[in-house]
Design an enzyme around this catalytic site. Structure first.
Site, PDB file in Angstrom:
ATOM      1  N   LEU A 395       6.647  -2.565   7.549  1.00  0.00           N
ATOM      2  CA  LEU A 395       6.740  -1.287   6.776  1.00  0.00           C
ATOM      3  C   LEU A 395       7.937  -1.210   5.975  1.00  0.00           C
ATOM      4  O   LEU A 395       8.856  -0.393   6.579  1.00  0.00           O
ATOM      5  CB  LEU A 395       6.574  -0.161   7.831  1.00  0.00           C
ATOM      6  CG  LEU A 395       5.439   0.830   7.459  1.00  0.00           C
ATOM      7  CD1 LEU A 395       4.285   0.222   7.668  1.00  0.00           C
ATOM      8  CD2 LEU A 395       5.618   2.114   8.523  1.00  0.00           C
ATOM      9  N   GLU A 397       8.880  -0.981   1.997  1.00  0.00           N
ATOM     10  CA  GLU A 397       8.505  -1.161   0.467  1.00  0.00           C
ATOM     11  C   GLU A 397       9.702  -1.747  -0.158  1.00  0.00           C
ATOM     12  O   GLU A 397       9.408  -2.444  -1.138  1.00  0.00           O
ATOM     13  CB  GLU A 397       8.082   0.236   0.008  1.00  0.00           C
ATOM     14  CG  GLU A 397       6.676   0.621   0.449  1.00  0.00           C
ATOM     15  CD  GLU A 397       6.724   1.478   1.875  1.00  0.00           C
ATOM     16  OE1 GLU A 397       5.477   1.466   2.363  1.00  0.00           O
ATOM     17  OE2 GLU A 397       7.799   1.184   2.270  1.00  0.00           O
ATOM     18  N   GLN A 419       0.412   0.451   0.064  1.00  0.00           N
ATOM     19  CA  GLN A 419      -0.899   1.040   0.924  1.00  0.00           C
ATOM     20  C   GLN A 419      -1.510   2.121   0.101  1.00  0.00           C
ATOM     21  O   GLN A 419      -2.761   2.204   0.083  1.00  0.00           O
ATOM     22  CB  GLN A 419      -0.555   1.229   2.168  1.00  0.00           C
ATOM     23  CG  GLN A 419      -1.847   1.079   3.220  1.00  0.00           C
ATOM     24  CD  GLN A 419      -1.445   1.213   4.644  1.00  0.00           C
ATOM     25  OE1 GLN A 419      -0.793   2.194   5.250  1.00  0.00           O
ATOM     26  NE2 GLN A 419      -1.314   0.073   5.216  1.00  0.00           N
ATOM     27  N   PHE A 420      -0.571   3.200  -0.260  1.00  0.00           N
ATOM     28  CA  PHE A 420      -0.867   4.316  -1.313  1.00  0.00           C
ATOM     29  C   PHE A 420       0.028   4.153  -2.417  1.00  0.00           C
ATOM     30  O   PHE A 420       1.064   4.080  -1.819  1.00  0.00           O
ATOM     31  CB  PHE A 420      -1.197   5.483  -0.206  1.00  0.00           C
ATOM     32  CG  PHE A 420      -2.200   5.709   0.449  1.00  0.00           C
ATOM     33  CD1 PHE A 420      -3.571   6.086   0.142  1.00  0.00           C
ATOM     34  CD2 PHE A 420      -2.212   5.091   1.865  1.00  0.00           C
ATOM     35  CE1 PHE A 420      -4.690   5.941   1.046  1.00  0.00           C
ATOM     36  CE2 PHE A 420      -3.240   5.147   2.701  1.00  0.00           C
ATOM     37  CZ  PHE A 420      -4.402   5.624   2.132  1.00  0.00           C
ATOM     38  N   ALA A 421      -0.329   4.798  -3.381  1.00  0.00           N
ATOM     39  CA  ALA A 421       0.816   4.703  -4.489  1.00  0.00           C
ATOM     40  C   ALA A 421       2.019   5.919  -4.084  1.00  0.00           C
ATOM     41  O   ALA A 421       3.074   5.643  -4.441  1.00  0.00           O
ATOM     42  CB  ALA A 421       0.133   5.458  -5.795  1.00  0.00           C
ATOM     43  N   ASP A 422       1.763   6.871  -3.398  1.00  0.00           N
ATOM     44  CA  ASP A 422       2.592   7.844  -2.670  1.00  0.00           C
ATOM     45  C   ASP A 422       3.886   7.104  -2.208  1.00  0.00           C
ATOM     46  O   ASP A 422       4.927   7.494  -2.180  1.00  0.00           O
ATOM     47  CB  ASP A 422       2.028   8.852  -1.729  1.00  0.00           C
ATOM     48  CG  ASP A 422       0.466   9.101  -2.245  1.00  0.00           C
ATOM     49  OD1 ASP A 422       0.458  10.615  -2.481  1.00  0.00           O
ATOM     50  OD2 ASP A 422      -0.395   8.479  -2.495  1.00  0.00           O
ATOM     51  N   PHE A 423       3.730   5.867  -1.273  1.00  0.00           N
ATOM     52  CA  PHE A 423       4.531   5.313  -0.712  1.00  0.00           C
ATOM     53  C   PHE A 423       5.634   4.523  -1.284  1.00  0.00           C
ATOM     54  O   PHE A 423       6.565   3.935  -0.805  1.00  0.00           O
ATOM     55  CB  PHE A 423       3.907   4.424   0.484  1.00  0.00           C
ATOM     56  CG  PHE A 423       3.160   4.909   1.277  1.00  0.00           C
ATOM     57  CD1 PHE A 423       3.040   6.332   1.513  1.00  0.00           C
ATOM     58  CD2 PHE A 423       2.100   4.256   2.081  1.00  0.00           C
ATOM     59  CE1 PHE A 423       2.031   7.225   2.463  1.00  0.00           C
ATOM     60  CE2 PHE A 423       1.170   4.822   3.026  1.00  0.00           C
ATOM     61  CZ  PHE A 423       1.247   6.408   3.025  1.00  0.00           C
ATOM     62  N   HIS A 464      -1.262  11.417   0.213  1.00  0.00           N
ATOM     63  CA  HIS A 464      -1.972  10.099   0.015  1.00  0.00           C
ATOM     64  C   HIS A 464      -2.889  10.436  -1.305  1.00  0.00           C
ATOM     65  O   HIS A 464      -3.798   9.780  -1.706  1.00  0.00           O
ATOM     66  CB  HIS A 464      -3.052   9.949   1.090  1.00  0.00           C
ATOM     67  CG  HIS A 464      -2.422   9.550   2.236  1.00  0.00           C
ATOM     68  ND1 HIS A 464      -1.546  10.276   3.119  1.00  0.00           N
ATOM     69  CD2 HIS A 464      -2.189   8.210   2.775  1.00  0.00           C
ATOM     70  CE1 HIS A 464      -1.165   9.552   3.924  1.00  0.00           C
ATOM     71  NE2 HIS A 464      -1.526   8.417   4.156  1.00  0.00           N
TER      72      HIS A 464
END
Length: 657
Positions: A395, A397, A419-423, A464
């Protein structure tokens, strides 16, 4: 200071001395030039030369080193030409960045060096990517990366070491512990006693050495490098040293206790090694003076070349063209039958076709291997392509995007799945400061695609559901794609992977399994930067992308408006010609996107239309966007948040003009 000669000959010791004293003499000259105003800034490594020189000598010439501010000895030991170095320092055309960046903020693949950026920490995970390429190609090379003790406080340090440990990457992490991060002493930076304490936390070996002892540095790193080539794994080396001048010259050293300066002055790496060579009758004082004189003569000759170098030409076309690596799109026409695919399956197929086409393509992301990713886009890929090319990541990025850039330096392509654009916010620095700027700075491309599952409408709440494309449309050097349908999703993803430049590829989660369309089998691509006419019309132009295309189609059908709907498909670069032609035809323009209104990319399009199409407009350029709030979780609140809830009213308002 005790020196262990071991198996080194006298000639080798003299060679080591030559390499050790060279950066010292250059630095002394640079400090004079700084006072004369001939260079603008200098970060001194005086007192730390043994680390850079010893480390570089210990590696093979084809092994990459990633230096920092105080590692002039890396460049001189790798025999980077003095005149080009001096041009780099003064910002002229023969420098490695052609005046676009300063000091050691550059790389040179010819000398297997990757320079730093000012943020310090991101360097470490690029080394991970270069080392990963060694494991993938079985080339058995070590990689060495530097960090200061202050820079090791950054999260990138943890992420890079953790990834290197998990993946058994042959990286030597050298921490130059010089006591201070600018003016902040170590006891205000960290609580542990030694960086060697860090090793156990990552399950890696950690060694402390006297960083001022050139032979100890050389022998230790040579032994470690030899070992990790055969048995790939990371090793942490803490090199104890001291910074005898300021963080940079303007900051000075008044914050350092004088007794500490005195203590380290007697440990000077150059003076001590000179005494050793004289005491062992390897060199005489006269021979040392001659060596120094020859180096000074060479420096003066190359300075003259640098002084005669030309300033960068002021040419906007050159500046703009150098933002991206050269690439000429070659259209690959579909040659298979059309089959119905969901949006999510079209993306998966585009990835699969690209993996078949490019055997140097590596996929990385959280849970993308056996699990297939949270949206199952890479399901079954491990069985077909193997775990070397389809890699689960920790985990982290930032480290994975940095590693992707490292792979690019070694000629690989990579896809990183958020995993999600937010991350992606956790990897933001790598994208906007490393991927986006690297070609403009020193002509190294970043062959990286970051896939971004984005958007609201699925009741996933504030973390998310964000539409964050506008975070990146402001950043020169990136290319940004946002398809609205399966056929474009596949073709544009294939194009993004073909292109050697960095991409953010936005995929609306709501469309994954709710939208189907006919998609050609096999390999084909779609031009980037070209909009599509989703619906032809004459009364009003709606410029949009992603889910907004479907909102627009449904709304104009409901209101029976003869609208032309422009699906941008690509946001950077975006198709100004298509927008201009449509607005000229209809005389009215409405810009629609799911992102929040303030600062959304639609504002850029609206401003461009107002500036360039004013004489063709029969009404104001209008925007429809989501509320300026975070994305709410409750379904009713989310529906009210989204731009769709205001589209009808705004469209009617524009049509009344």
């Amino acid at each position: 200071m005790k020196y262990q000669k071991k198996n080194l000959t006298n000639d080798q010791l003299v060679s080591i001395y030559n390499k050790l004293v060279k950066p010292r003499i250059i630095e002394e000259k640079m400090l004079v030039l700084l006072r004369q105003g001939k260079i603008s800034k200098w970060f001194s490594g005086i007192g730390q030369e043994a680390i850079a020189v010893g480390s570089t000598m210990a590696l093979n010439e084809n092994e990459y080193i990633l230096p920092m501010h105080r590692n002039l000895g890396v460049f001189t030991t790798r025999e980077v030409p003095f005149d080009r170095l001096f041009s780099q320092f003064q910002g002229t055309m023969s420098g490695y960045t052609k005046g676009r960046d300063r000091s050691f903020h550059f790389g040179t693949n010819e000398h297997h060096i990757v320079g730093m950026i000012s943020h310090l920490g991101p360097q470490l995970s690029i080394a991970d990517g270069i080392a990963l390429s060694s494991n993938l190609s079985k080339s058995k090379n070590a990689t060495l990366v530097f960090s200061g003790d202050g820079g090791a406080s950054e999260g990138d340090f943890h992420e890079a070491l953790n990834v290197a440990a998990v993946w058994d990457l042959p990286v030597i992490f050298v921490i130059e512990n010089n006591g201070y991060g600018l003016s902040t002493p170590n006891n205000e930076q960290f609580k542990f006693k030694s960086f060697t304490d860090k090793g156990i936390g990552y399950g890696i070996e950690a060694i402390q050495i006297d960083g001022n002892n050139i032979l100890e540095v050389y022998h230790t790193i040579k032994k470690v490098a030899t070992d990790i080539r055969k048995n790939p794994r990371p090793v942490l080396i803490e090199a104890m040293t001291f910074r005898m001048r300021g963080h940079e010259e303007a900051s000075g050293t008044k914050y350092v206790p004088q007794e500490l300066m005195d203590e380290w002055a007697v440990k000077d790496p150059v003076n001590n090694f000179e005494r050793f060579l004289i005491e062992k009758n390897i060199l005489s004082e006269k021979e040392i003076a001659n060596i120094r004189a020859e180096i000074k003569k060479s420096i003066e000759a190359d300075l003259k070349k640098a002084y005669n170098d030309i300033a960068p030409e002021i040419d906007e076309n050159i500046e703009l063209n150098d933002v991206y690596a050269p690439y000429e799109f070659q259209l690959s026409e579909p040659d298979g039958q059309d089959i119905e695919m969901r949006f999510v399956d079209a993306i998966s197929d585009g990835l699969k076709q690209s993996m078949i086409k490019h055997d140097n393509l590596v996929l990385m992301g959280q849970d993308i291997a056996e699990y297939g990713g949270v949206f199952k886009i890479t399901e079954g890929f491990v069985d077909q392509f193997g775990k070397d090319r389809v890699r689960n990541t920790p985990l982290c990025e930032s480290a994975i995007i940095g590693a992707a850039l490292g792979l690019s330096i070694k000629g690989y392509k990579s896809m990183v799945e958020m995993q999600f654009a937010d991350f992606v916010s956790c990897g933001f620095n790598q994208i906007v400061n490393n991927l986006a700027k690297i070609h403009y700075r020193w002509e190294q491309n970043a062959d990286v695609v970051v896939r971004m599952p984005t958007g609201a409408g699925v009741g996933a709440g504030p973390f998310h559901s964000q539409s964050n494309e506008a975070w990146f449309t402001h950043t020169p050097g990136l290319k940004i794609v946002y398809p609205s349908n399966p056929i474009d999703a596949k073709g544009l993803l294939i194009s993004a992977i073909e292109d050697p430049n960095p991409y953010l590829f936005f995929e609306h989660k709501f469309l994954y399994r709710s939208l189907k369309g006919n998609v050609p089998e096999g390999y084909y691509n779609t031009p980037v930067g070209k909009a599509a006419i989703a619906k032809a019309g004459t009364d009003v132009s709606i410029i949009t992308y992603g889910l907004g295309v479907h909102w627009a189609i449904d709304t104009v059908e409901k209101l029976n408006i003869n609208a032309e709907i422009i699906d941008l498909r690509t946001l950077l670069p975006w198709d100004k010609e298509a927008v201009n032609n449509s607005v000229m035809k209809t005389g009215k323009a409405l810009v629609l996107h799911e992102d929040t209104l303030t600062g959304g990319f639609g504002g850029e399009i609206a401003a461009w239309i107002a500036e360039n199409c004013f004489e063709h407009l029969d009404g104001p350029v209008m925007r429809v966007a989501s509320l300026d709030t975070p994305v709410p979780f409750n379904k009713n609140l989310e529906n009210n948040f989204l731009a769709l809830s205001r589209l009808e009213e705004k469209l009617k308002q524009l049509m009344e003009y």
